[in-house]
Design a protein around this motif. Structure first.
Motif, mmCIF file in Angstrom:
data_model
loop_
_atom_site.group_PDB
_atom_site.id
_atom_site.type_symbol
_atom_site.label_atom_id
_atom_site.label_comp_id
_atom_site.label_asym_id
_atom_site.label_seq_id
_atom_site.Cartn_x
_atom_site.Cartn_y
_atom_site.Cartn_z
ATOM 1 N N THR A 1 0.172 10.747 -3.329
ATOM 2 C CA THR A 1 0.159 9.029 -2.523
ATOM 3 C C THR A 1 1.293 8.692 -3.884
ATOM 4 N N SER A 2 1.990 9.533 -4.754
ATOM 5 C CA SER A 2 2.709 8.513 -5.632
ATOM 6 C C SER A 2 4.317 8.075 -4.723
ATOM 7 N N ASP B 1 4.227 6.891 -1.951
ATOM 8 C CA ASP B 1 4.021 5.370 -0.690
ATOM 9 C C ASP B 1 4.169 4.496 -0.569
ATOM 10 N N LEU B 2 4.408 4.019 -1.768
ATOM 11 C CA LEU B 2 5.189 3.014 -2.486
ATOM 12 C C LEU B 2 6.488 2.443 -3.262
ATOM 13 N N THR C 1 5.200 3.396 -12.153
ATOM 14 C CA THR C 1 4.519 3.993 -10.341
ATOM 15 C C THR C 1 3.494 3.650 -9.775
ATOM 16 N N ILE C 2 3.168 2.562 -8.739
ATOM 17 C CA ILE C 2 1.502 2.471 -8.627
ATOM 18 C C ILE C 2 0.634 2.721 -8.971
ATOM 19 N N GLN D 1 -2.869 4.855 -8.790
ATOM 20 C CA GLN D 1 -3.352 5.428 -7.451
ATOM 21 C C GLN D 1 -4.458 4.241 -7.598
ATOM 22 N N GLN E 1 -3.326 2.137 -4.605
ATOM 23 C CA GLN E 1 -2.602 2.869 -3.737
ATOM 24 C C GLN E 1 -3.906 2.942 -2.866
ATOM 25 N N GLU E 2 -4.775 2.895 -3.172
ATOM 26 C CA GLU E 2 -6.416 2.901 -3.048
ATOM 27 C C GLU E 2 -6.428 1.147 -2.174
ATOM 28 N N VAL F 1 -4.533 -0.865 -1.498
ATOM 29 C CA VAL F 1 -3.754 -1.049 -0.062
ATOM 30 C C VAL F 1 -3.935 -0.321 1.324
ATOM 31 N N ARG F 2 -4.425 0.825 0.747
ATOM 32 C CA ARG F 2 -5.034 1.166 1.867
ATOM 33 C C ARG F 2 -6.735 1.170 2.455
#
Length: 384
Positions: free
Chosen positions: A97-98, A100-101, A108-109, A111, A114-115, A117-118
């Protein structure tokens, strides 16, 4: 009042009915914004875009068992806003996941981001306008300069949008956010859909249709690629992405080859790609799908809507030809296909009346696309 659907919209409407909870035809994108973003202005700009483009106020429903589109005067709209905690950069590379973007900062974005975004990408109800969602994730201040960071998330249903539409929206968003006034649109997507049904257009279509029916006279070849597993009975969208780069020298020489043969880079690469398929399969009759923007008139270039069409290009690579000879054939077939690009792919499939195989696409098994778009960095009032 209700308007008819364009042929591309009809296809997407039918696909949506198969599985309304599917997100395969969602068109999500995420922009990372660095700098002091005015959240209220973001919402205002999207309201202006929704007022400007009738497609963003369009909903779909069945009237006498025929899908129709209805344009609302106004629609409810709100930006989904969330704030997350910032995590410092980690060196943990085994968490997929790190990556992904990519971020332009030294963090880093998280977690959690990330969640967000998902979770943002979810099914649309075609009966409810707008078929557009906008989300903002506030990541707080990050990076060496401690600039504030946001993720601006967009999701639209393909029935009201395509790749060019996304460019139009991004461009207009930047201009409106910067305080520019945009000239009024002379036509809207519904006018295009109505024109598609008109008599003059239908006559033009018959001429186009004759070309495509001629191309597929005598049946459609099936690409027989050797695979490492048995083909499933029903086609699935599970897949993977493989990326690789070409050295600059190779890419320069490909462009040289195109200019020497009076062809385009697209034609050279399509010839190379179909040659590869020929080497894999030994087949000498190969159909490859290719997307085309489908905006033949200048008036259509600044509209948001689904214009994209698919061309099924048929080529005949054979082992007794030189590549240069084969390239000439590919060039001719590509030019003829472009000349007849207005004919809707879904109508061709219907007219050919093929025996459908649920494990395969109707006319081709692989697609080829050449995109020449650079990912731009947009500068705006202290924002990147």
């Amino acid at each position: 009042s209700f308007y008819p659907l364009s042929s591309a919209q009809k296809r997407l409407y039918v696909l949506h009915q198969f599985d309304p909870s599917d997100v395969n035809y969602n068109m999500p994108s995420v922009l990372q914004v660095s700098g002091p973003l005015d959240v209220k202005r973001v919402e205002d700009v999207f309201r202006q875009l929704i007022a400007r483009h009738a497609t963003l106020r369009t909903r779909f429903e069945l009237i006498d068992s025929e899908p129709m589109q209805w344009v609302e005067d106004t629609v409810p709209f709100k930006v989904e806003y969330t704030k997350v905690q910032v995590e410092r950069a980690t060196t943990d590379t085994d968490q997929d996941t790190s990556t992904d973007l990519d971020t332009a900062t030294d963090t880093t974005i998280s977690q959690e981001a990330q969640e967000r975004v998902r979770q943002f990408v979810r099914p649309f109800d075609l009966k409810a306008a707008p078929l557009l969602r906008v989300g903002l994730v506030d990541l707080g201040a990050q990076g060496a300069k401690q600039a504030s960071q946001h993720l601006l998330m967009l999701d639209m249903h393909h029935i009201v949008s395509d790749g060019v539409s996304m460019e139009v929206l991004t461009d207009e968003f930047v201009r409106l956010y910067g305080g520019e006034e945009l000239p009024a649109l002379r036509i809207q997507y519904k006018d295009y859909a109505v024109w598609q049904q008109s008599e003059t257009h239908q006559e033009w279509m018959q001429r186009q249709e004759a070309y495509w029916l001629g191309t597929f006279r005598g049946g459609v070849p099936v690409l027989d690629l050797a695979t490492d597993f048995a083909r499933p009975a029903v086609q699935s969208t599970a897949g993977d992405t493989i990326e690789f780069g070409l050295e600059r020298e190779v890419s320069e020489r490909l462009k040289e080859l195109a200019s020497q043969t009076g062809s385009t880079l697209y034609m050279v690469l399509l010839a190379a790609y179909t040659t590869l398929l020929h080497k894999y399969t030994g087949q000498e009759d190969i159909v490859v799908g290719t997307p085309i923007a489908g905006r033949p008139h200048a008036e259509l270039e600044s509209l948001v809507g689904v214009f994209i069409n698919t061309l099924a290009i048929r080529n005949y690579p054979s082992s007794d030809q030189s590549f240069l000879d084969y390239l000439q054939g590919v060039k001719e077939h590509a030019l003829s296909a472009y000349e007849h690009q207005d004919y809707p792919f879904e109508e061709l499939v219907e007219k050919l009346n093929l025996t459908r195989d649920t494990s395969r696409n109707a006319l081709f098994d692989t697609m080829f696309e050449l995109k020449t778009l650079e990912q731009q960095e947009l500068q705006l009032e202290g924002l990147t």
